[in-house]
Each structure stands twice: as structure tokens, then as C-alpha cells.
Design a protein around this motif. Structure first.
Motif, mmCIF file in Angstrom:
data_model
loop_
_atom_site.group_PDB
_atom_site.id
_atom_site.type_symbol
_atom_site.label_atom_id
_atom_site.label_comp_id
_atom_site.label_asym_id
_atom_site.label_seq_id
_atom_site.Cartn_x
_atom_site.Cartn_y
_atom_site.Cartn_z
ATOM 1 N N ARG A 18 0.830 -1.203 0.000
ATOM 2 C CA ARG A 18 0.000 0.000 0.000
ATOM 3 C C ARG A 18 0.869 1.259 0.000
ATOM 4 O O ARG A 18 0.537 2.256 -0.651
ATOM 5 C CB ARG A 18 -0.935 0.009 1.219
ATOM 6 C CG ARG A 18 -1.982 -1.084 1.237
ATOM 7 C CD ARG A 18 -2.749 -1.203 -0.064
ATOM 8 N NE ARG A 18 -3.333 0.071 -0.496
ATOM 9 C CZ ARG A 18 -3.954 0.263 -1.654
ATOM 10 N NH1 ARG A 18 -4.066 -0.752 -2.511
ATOM 11 N NH2 ARG A 18 -4.456 1.433 -1.977
ATOM 12 N N THR A 19 1.988 1.229 0.725
ATOM 13 C CA THR A 19 2.901 2.379 0.735
ATOM 14 C C THR A 19 3.472 2.617 -0.652
ATOM 15 O O THR A 19 3.529 3.755 -1.139
ATOM 16 C CB THR A 19 4.037 2.150 1.740
ATOM 17 O OG1 THR A 19 3.498 1.999 3.051
ATOM 18 C CG2 THR A 19 5.021 3.317 1.739
ATOM 19 N N VAL A 78 2.157 1.681 -3.474
ATOM 20 C CA VAL A 78 1.073 2.160 -4.332
ATOM 21 C C VAL A 78 0.892 3.665 -4.163
ATOM 22 O O VAL A 78 0.771 4.421 -5.142
ATOM 23 C CB VAL A 78 -0.239 1.416 -4.026
ATOM 24 C CG1 VAL A 78 -1.428 2.119 -4.699
ATOM 25 C CG2 VAL A 78 -0.162 -0.031 -4.488
ATOM 26 N N ASP A 79 0.870 4.122 -2.925
ATOM 27 C CA ASP A 79 0.700 5.549 -2.653
ATOM 28 C C ASP A 79 1.827 6.378 -3.275
ATOM 29 O O ASP A 79 1.612 7.516 -3.700
ATOM 30 C CB ASP A 79 0.662 5.806 -1.142
ATOM 31 C CG ASP A 79 -0.600 5.257 -0.487
ATOM 32 O OD1 ASP A 79 -1.582 4.996 -1.218
ATOM 33 O OD2 ASP A 79 -0.590 5.065 0.740
ATOM 34 N N LEU A 80 3.027 5.797 -3.339
ATOM 35 C CA LEU A 80 4.188 6.509 -3.878
ATOM 36 C C LEU A 80 4.341 6.347 -5.388
ATOM 37 O O LEU A 80 5.218 6.976 -5.991
ATOM 38 C CB LEU A 80 5.468 6.020 -3.182
ATOM 39 C CG LEU A 80 5.571 6.340 -1.687
ATOM 40 C CD1 LEU A 80 6.795 5.664 -1.079
ATOM 41 C CD2 LEU A 80 5.631 7.854 -1.465
ATOM 42 N N GLU A 129 1.297 -0.348 -8.852
ATOM 43 C CA GLU A 129 -0.058 0.001 -9.251
ATOM 44 C C GLU A 129 -1.008 -1.136 -8.910
ATOM 45 O O GLU A 129 -0.586 -2.291 -8.788
ATOM 46 C CB GLU A 129 -0.112 0.287 -10.759
ATOM 47 C CG GLU A 129 0.679 1.516 -11.174
ATOM 48 C CD GLU A 129 0.639 1.752 -12.668
ATOM 49 O OE1 GLU A 129 0.160 0.871 -13.406
ATOM 50 O OE2 GLU A 129 1.095 2.839 -13.098
#
Length: 260
Positions: free
Chosen positions: A56-57, A59-61, A65
Motif C-alpha cells: 500500500r505504501t 502504491v501511494d508513492l 499500481e
């Protein structure tokens, strides 16, 4: 997550979360497409809860994807930006451009520049053939060194014992023609050292023959150039012309990289 592991092979310490981040990115880089959390966890072996938070980290960065459901993961666009930056900033790639252009024009065939990375070669630049029937290899592609003319040309700049330490006794069969016995490969590497060029006889792609030469601006060499030709179009005269053009390109590129 966030802990420190010590006692590494180089005598230093590794931050566990950083190691896991790199390993995850390498996992996705080597497996195109989208993957479930369970599939990733099975491969990397991290605790599922920690893996989920790390994904999730990323993905946020933008490094990873997800699909529309948010349950499948793949490599993100930021990885492409970093890879492009590596190519754009590499001095050898820049120095090789005129030579690659000329070699492609002289041979009318597909030309590659690649670098040895462990037991693989990674493609740094390519020039596509002018013919309708031609191979396709993208920049960034990774292939086993023992199954390519590029890789064999580079392995031949190592001595026999270095090759034995680098490669396992049994090698991956990419096609039915791939050399899978390390000692047989070493015998071929000796011949490559003597004549100055390597050949891949449909060992990586059926129907394709490739010729490669190492660029000796450092020893052992880490970069090589090659020319790939469909077997259906390869005549003895064309083969000789390609080998001569490669050796000439090697000499010109050696001069162009002598200060690197």
C-alpha cells in the motif's frame, strides 16, 4: 518492518524494510502483469500483514499500481522513470550511439547493446532491422547470459574458474539448442576468446542467430554489442559481413569509451 539486520556478507548492516522494498520491486520487474497479494506473499515469503502495508505504501508513492478492484498489484510508472534515467545518464550508452547507428546501417539488421548483470544480460539500447522479418527486443529486457551471443562474449572475458564460480553446473534451457552444461559452455568460451566474437545458434530464440562482441574498455568486460539475424535470411556472405562489421564497431567503440 523498519528493523535492522546485521552480519551481511559485506560486513555492513541492511535495513529490513529497504531490502524488502527492493526485493518486491525486483519481483514485479521480473514478472509482468498483475498479481494477487497471495501470489506475491507465496513468492517473497513475507508476513501477509507486513507485505500488505508495504504494498500500500508503494502504491501511494507510485512505484506499484493496482487494478480496478484494488486486489492485484503490478509495477508502477515511477519504476519506468528511474529506468529511463539510468539509460539517459549512462556514459557508455551515449558514447555508443553513433557506432550503433552506423552498425545498423551497414548490416541492415537488428543491433543491441547490453550489460552483464550477474548471470544475465540487460539490454541498454537497440536499433531495429530495416527488414519486415526481424526480431524484437526491448530496452530493459533481461536474458540468461549463457543463452545469448552478448552474454557469451562477456563471459569469455572471464577466466574458466571465474565462470565456474559465476554459473551453476546445469544451466537453464531457453530453447532446445541452449547449452545447458557449464563445462561445454566453458569450452565454447575458450574458442570465443581466440576468435574475438560469439555466436548464439538459436539458443535464445528459435529461428534467430546472433553474433556478439565484448567492448574491452574494462577487464573483465561488462558491455557488449550484437547483431541478430533470422536464420531464413542468413547466407555465408552476409554472416561474414556481419562479423567484420561487429569487429570494426568494437574497435571504434573501444576508442570512444577509452576514458570511461
Amino acid at each position: 518492518m523498519g528493523g535492522v539486520e546485521s552480519g551481511t556478507a559485506n560486513g555492513g548492516a541492511q535495513v529490513k524494510s529497504a531490502v524488502r522494498t527492493v526485493e518486491l520491486l525486483e519481483f514485479f520487474a521480473g514478472r509482468p502483469g498483475m498479481h494477487t497479494l497471495a501470489a506475491v506473499q507465496e513468492s517473497v515469503g513475507y508476513p501477509k500483514s507486513s507485505l500488505y502495508m508495504l504494498l500500500r505504501t508503494l502504491v501511494d508513492l507510485g512505484w506499484i499500481e493496482t487494478d480496478a478492484t484494488g486486489t492485484r498489484y503490478g509495477i508502477g510508472v515511477r519504476a519506468l522513470l528511474v529506468g529511463t534515467s539510468y539509460i539517459d545518464g549512462d556514459e557508455v550508452v551515449a558514447a555508443a550511439r553513433p557506432t550503433l547507428d552506423r552498425l545498423a546501417e551497414d548490416t541492415t539488421e537488428t543491433i543491441h547493446l547490453a550489460r552483464l548483470d550477474g548471470t544475465d544480460v540487460v539490454y541498454l539500447a537497440t536499433r531495429q532491422s530495416q527488414h519486415y522479418l526481424r526480431p524484437f527486443t526491448r530496452v530493459g529486457r533481461r536474458l540468461p547470459a549463457h543463452a545469448t551471443s552478448l552474454g557469451k562474449a562477456l563471459l569469455a572475458t572471464h577466466d574458466d574458474e571465474q565462470v565456474r564460480r559465476l554459473l551453476p553446473a546445469t544451466l537453464e534451457a531457453v530453447t532446445e539448442h541452449t547449452i545447458t552444461d557449464r563445462e561445454r559452455l566453458i569450452d565454447e568460451l575458450r574458442a570465443i576468446r581466440e576468435r574475438g566474437w560469439a555466436v548464439d545458434r538459436e539458443e535464445n530464440t528459435l529461428g534467430l542467430r546472433c553474433f556478439g562482441v565484448a567492448i574491452p574498455y574494462r577487464t573483465p568486460a561488462r558491455d557488449a554489442i550484437s547483431c541478430s539475424v533470422p536464420v531464413a535470411r542468413l547466407t555465408p556472405g552476409h554472416e561474414q559481413m556481419i562479423r567484420d562489421a561487429l569487429l570494426d564497431a568494437r574497435d571504434r567503440l573501444t576508442l570512444a569509451t577509452r576514458r570511461l
